[in-house]
Enzyme design. Structure first.
Site, PDB file in Angstrom:
ATOM      1  N   SER A   7      56.012  66.812   6.183  1.00 18.87           N
ATOM      2  CA  SER A   7      55.281  68.070   6.292  1.00 18.87           C
ATOM      3  C   SER A   7      55.991  69.146   5.496  1.00 18.87           C
ATOM      4  O   SER A   7      57.136  69.504   5.799  1.00 18.87           O
ATOM      5  CB  SER A   7      55.184  68.494   7.758  1.00 18.87           C
ATOM      6  OG  SER A   7      54.664  69.806   7.849  1.00 18.87           O
ATOM      7  N   HIS A  32      51.950  65.917   3.956  1.00 10.58           N
ATOM      8  CA  HIS A  32      51.187  66.585   5.014  1.00 10.58           C
ATOM      9  C   HIS A  32      51.220  68.088   4.764  1.00 10.58           C
ATOM     10  O   HIS A  32      52.296  68.693   4.692  1.00 10.58           O
ATOM     11  CB  HIS A  32      51.794  66.254   6.377  1.00 10.58           C
ATOM     12  CG  HIS A  32      50.970  66.724   7.535  1.00 10.58           C
ATOM     13  ND1 HIS A  32      49.901  66.003   8.030  1.00 10.58           N
ATOM     14  CD2 HIS A  32      51.065  67.844   8.302  1.00 10.58           C
ATOM     15  CE1 HIS A  32      49.376  66.655   9.049  1.00 10.58           C
ATOM     16  NE2 HIS A  32      50.054  67.784   9.226  1.00 10.58           N
ATOM     17  N   ASP A  34      49.988  71.701   6.094  1.00  6.37           N
ATOM     18  CA  ASP A  34      49.468  72.461   7.222  1.00  6.37           C
ATOM     19  C   ASP A  34      48.879  73.783   6.743  1.00  6.37           C
ATOM     20  O   ASP A  34      49.595  74.627   6.187  1.00  6.37           O
ATOM     21  CB  ASP A  34      50.586  72.740   8.228  1.00  6.37           C
ATOM     22  CG  ASP A  34      51.023  71.481   8.956  1.00  6.37           C
ATOM     23  OD1 ASP A  34      50.146  70.776   9.485  1.00  6.37           O
ATOM     24  OD2 ASP A  34      52.232  71.199   8.994  1.00  6.37           O
ATOM     25  N   MET A  36      47.230  77.174   7.983  1.00  7.92           N
ATOM     26  CA  MET A  36      47.138  77.995   9.188  1.00  7.92           C
ATOM     27  C   MET A  36      46.591  79.373   8.847  1.00  7.92           C
ATOM     28  O   MET A  36      46.923  79.934   7.802  1.00  7.92           O
ATOM     29  CB  MET A  36      48.519  78.135   9.831  1.00  7.92           C
ATOM     30  CG  MET A  36      49.214  76.819  10.112  1.00  7.92           C
ATOM     31  SD  MET A  36      50.827  77.094  10.890  1.00  7.92           S
ATOM     32  CE  MET A  36      51.489  75.422  10.866  1.00  7.92           C
ATOM     33  N   HIS A  65      45.788  69.323   6.862  1.00  8.20           N
ATOM     34  CA  HIS A  65      45.570  69.569   8.285  1.00  8.20           C
ATOM     35  C   HIS A  65      45.113  71.013   8.451  1.00  8.20           C
ATOM     36  O   HIS A  65      45.906  71.949   8.313  1.00  8.20           O
ATOM     37  CB  HIS A  65      46.884  69.296   9.027  1.00  8.20           C
ATOM     38  CG  HIS A  65      46.834  69.544  10.485  1.00  8.20           C
ATOM     39  ND1 HIS A  65      47.980  69.604  11.259  1.00  8.20           N
ATOM     40  CD2 HIS A  65      45.809  69.752  11.348  1.00  8.20           C
ATOM     41  CE1 HIS A  65      47.657  69.818  12.521  1.00  8.20           C
ATOM     42  NE2 HIS A  65      46.342  69.938  12.591  1.00  8.20           N
ATOM     43  N   MET A  67      44.364  73.982  10.458  1.00  7.15           N
ATOM     44  CA  MET A  67      44.557  74.661  11.737  1.00  7.15           C
ATOM     45  C   MET A  67      43.964  76.055  11.606  1.00  7.15           C
ATOM     46  O   MET A  67      44.666  77.074  11.619  1.00  7.15           O
ATOM     47  CB  MET A  67      46.047  74.693  12.094  1.00  7.15           C
ATOM     48  CG  MET A  67      46.570  73.341  12.506  1.00  7.15           C
ATOM     49  SD  MET A  67      48.326  73.372  12.934  1.00  7.15           S
ATOM     50  CE  MET A  67      49.023  73.009  11.329  1.00  7.15           C
ATOM     51  N   MET A 136      48.590  65.959  18.241  1.00  7.49           N
ATOM     52  CA  MET A 136      49.638  66.973  18.142  1.00  7.49           C
ATOM     53  C   MET A 136      50.615  66.783  19.298  1.00  7.49           C
ATOM     54  O   MET A 136      50.223  66.805  20.465  1.00  7.49           O
ATOM     55  CB  MET A 136      49.040  68.378  18.182  1.00  7.49           C
ATOM     56  CG  MET A 136      48.253  68.761  16.935  1.00  7.49           C
ATOM     57  SD  MET A 136      49.234  68.689  15.411  1.00  7.49           S
ATOM     58  CE  MET A 136      50.558  69.859  15.783  1.00  7.49           C
ATOM     59  N   GLY A 141      51.576  75.465  15.072  1.00  9.23           N
ATOM     60  CA  GLY A 141      51.844  76.791  14.551  1.00  9.23           C
ATOM     61  C   GLY A 141      53.186  76.936  13.875  1.00  9.23           C
ATOM     62  O   GLY A 141      53.314  77.663  12.897  1.00  9.23           O
ATOM     63  N   GLY A 144      59.822  72.623  13.744  1.00 15.80           N
ATOM     64  CA  GLY A 144      61.093  72.625  14.444  1.00 15.80           C
ATOM     65  C   GLY A 144      61.018  72.600  15.960  1.00 15.80           C
ATOM     66  O   GLY A 144      62.029  72.814  16.628  1.00 15.80           O
ATOM     67  N   ASP A 174      52.058  64.249  15.048  1.00 11.16           N
ATOM     68  CA  ASP A 174      52.695  65.369  14.362  1.00 11.16           C
ATOM     69  C   ASP A 174      53.373  66.285  15.375  1.00 11.16           C
ATOM     70  O   ASP A 174      52.717  66.831  16.268  1.00 11.16           O
ATOM     71  CB  ASP A 174      51.624  66.149  13.581  1.00 11.16           C
ATOM     72  CG  ASP A 174      52.189  67.330  12.810  1.00 11.16           C
ATOM     73  OD1 ASP A 174      53.412  67.505  12.790  1.00 11.16           O
ATOM     74  OD2 ASP A 174      51.383  68.071  12.214  1.00 11.16           O
ATOM     75  N   GLY A 175      54.698  66.449  15.221  1.00 14.44           N
ATOM     76  CA  GLY A 175      55.400  67.421  16.033  1.00 14.44           C
ATOM     77  C   GLY A 175      56.644  66.881  16.696  1.00 14.44           C
ATOM     78  O   GLY A 175      56.567  66.019  17.567  1.00 14.44           O
ATOM     79  N   GLY A 176      57.803  67.347  16.255  1.00 15.30           N
ATOM     80  CA  GLY A 176      59.054  66.977  16.900  1.00 15.30           C
ATOM     81  C   GLY A 176      59.501  65.554  16.673  1.00 15.30           C
ATOM     82  O   GLY A 176      60.328  65.028  17.423  1.00 15.30           O
ATOM     83  N   GLY A 196      58.655  66.981   9.568  1.00 19.07           N
ATOM     84  CA  GLY A 196      58.986  68.117   8.728  1.00 19.07           C
ATOM     85  C   GLY A 196      60.464  68.416   8.742  1.00 19.07           C
ATOM     86  O   GLY A 196      61.194  68.089   7.816  1.00 19.07           O
ATOM     87  N   SER A 197      60.930  69.014   9.835  1.00 20.96           N
ATOM     88  CA  SER A 197      62.339  69.389   9.947  1.00 20.96           C
ATOM     89  C   SER A 197      63.263  68.190   9.834  1.00 20.96           C
ATOM     90  O   SER A 197      64.332  68.273   9.214  1.00 20.96           O
ATOM     91  CB  SER A 197      62.585  70.105  11.280  1.00 20.96           C
ATOM     92  OG  SER A 197      61.840  71.290  11.363  1.00 20.96           O
TER      93      SER A 197
END
Length: 216
Positions: A7, A32, A34, A36, A65, A67, A136, A141, A144, A174-176, A196-197
């Site tokens: 991401s 990916h 994002d 927003m 994606h 959002m 998700m 939003g 990290g 997606d996420g963490g 991502g992170s």
């Protein structure tokens, strides 16, 4: 083996071409992206013009994606600048079926996304229309955030529905996501890992990508 989609939300926005090339060298499956709008989620990122510029410097498929509120108003814009897959949140539009059909009209693969608190029943009647479901595992939003562990049950339940109905649908999460929790996420049923992170904040992103891709 799991597919990996870095991401660029966690990348250096001042050097996006360099950041894309960095992960391209390690054989990632998607980029990916994002998008927003500051309304559907409390952040603002990038629009079609940025994606159009990045499309000129890489052939990696773009996993876009959205959002954003009322995504159906902007599908043509994103399809025309090089999106290979467009994912829409079921919470962001009153007419999700119509919006999915709009994406298909442009010959682009289509996904539907669910926020952490949104149950699977919201999308059961449109699963035949999609190529991908994005679960998700953080509240969307910001990058990290920590993985929400209740997402594992949702992933497993979705995988069961897909197998029972013989749907040709990929599950993206997606996420963490990081090297410490990726194995159990794939074991639950994930096909594509968005990170991502874990990738862009790592001193050795190639090692992280390799570890994620080797999970099966």
């Amino acid at each position: 083996m799991a597919k990996v989609a870095p991401s660029i939300l966690s990348a250096d926005f001042a050097n996006l071409e360099k950041e894309v090339k960095k992960v391209e060298a390690f054989g990632v499956d998607f980029i990916h992206i994002d998008v927003m709008d500051g309304h559907f989620v409390p952040n603002i990122t990038m629009g079609p013009c940025v994606i159009e510029s990045l499309r000129k410097v890489t052939s990696i498929p773009f996993d876009v994606h959205l959002m954003i509120e009322k995504p159906e108003k902007y599908i043509k814009d994103f399809a025309s600048v090089g999106a290979d897959l467009i994912t829409i949140h079921c919470e962001a539009t009153c007419h999700i079926h119509r919006a999915l059909q709009e994406v298909k009209k442009y010959g682009v693969k289509v996904g539907v996304a669910l926020n952490p608190a949104t149950p699977l029943c919201f999308i059961e009647n449109i699963l035949e229309e999609v190529d991908l479901v994005l679960i998700m595992s953080v509240n969307p939003g910001f990058g990290g955030q920590n993985f929400i562990r209740s997402s594992l049950k949702k992933i497993s339940s979705l995988k069961k529905i897909i197998l029972e109905n013989n749907y040709n649908i990929k599950i993206e999460v997606d996420g963490g996501i990081n090297e410490n929790n990726a194995v159990e996420i794939v074991k639950a049923g994930a096909d594509i890992l968005v990170a991502g992170s874990a990738i862009y904040k790592s001193e050795n992103p190639g090692d992280i990508i390799k570890k994620l891709k080797m999970i099966n």
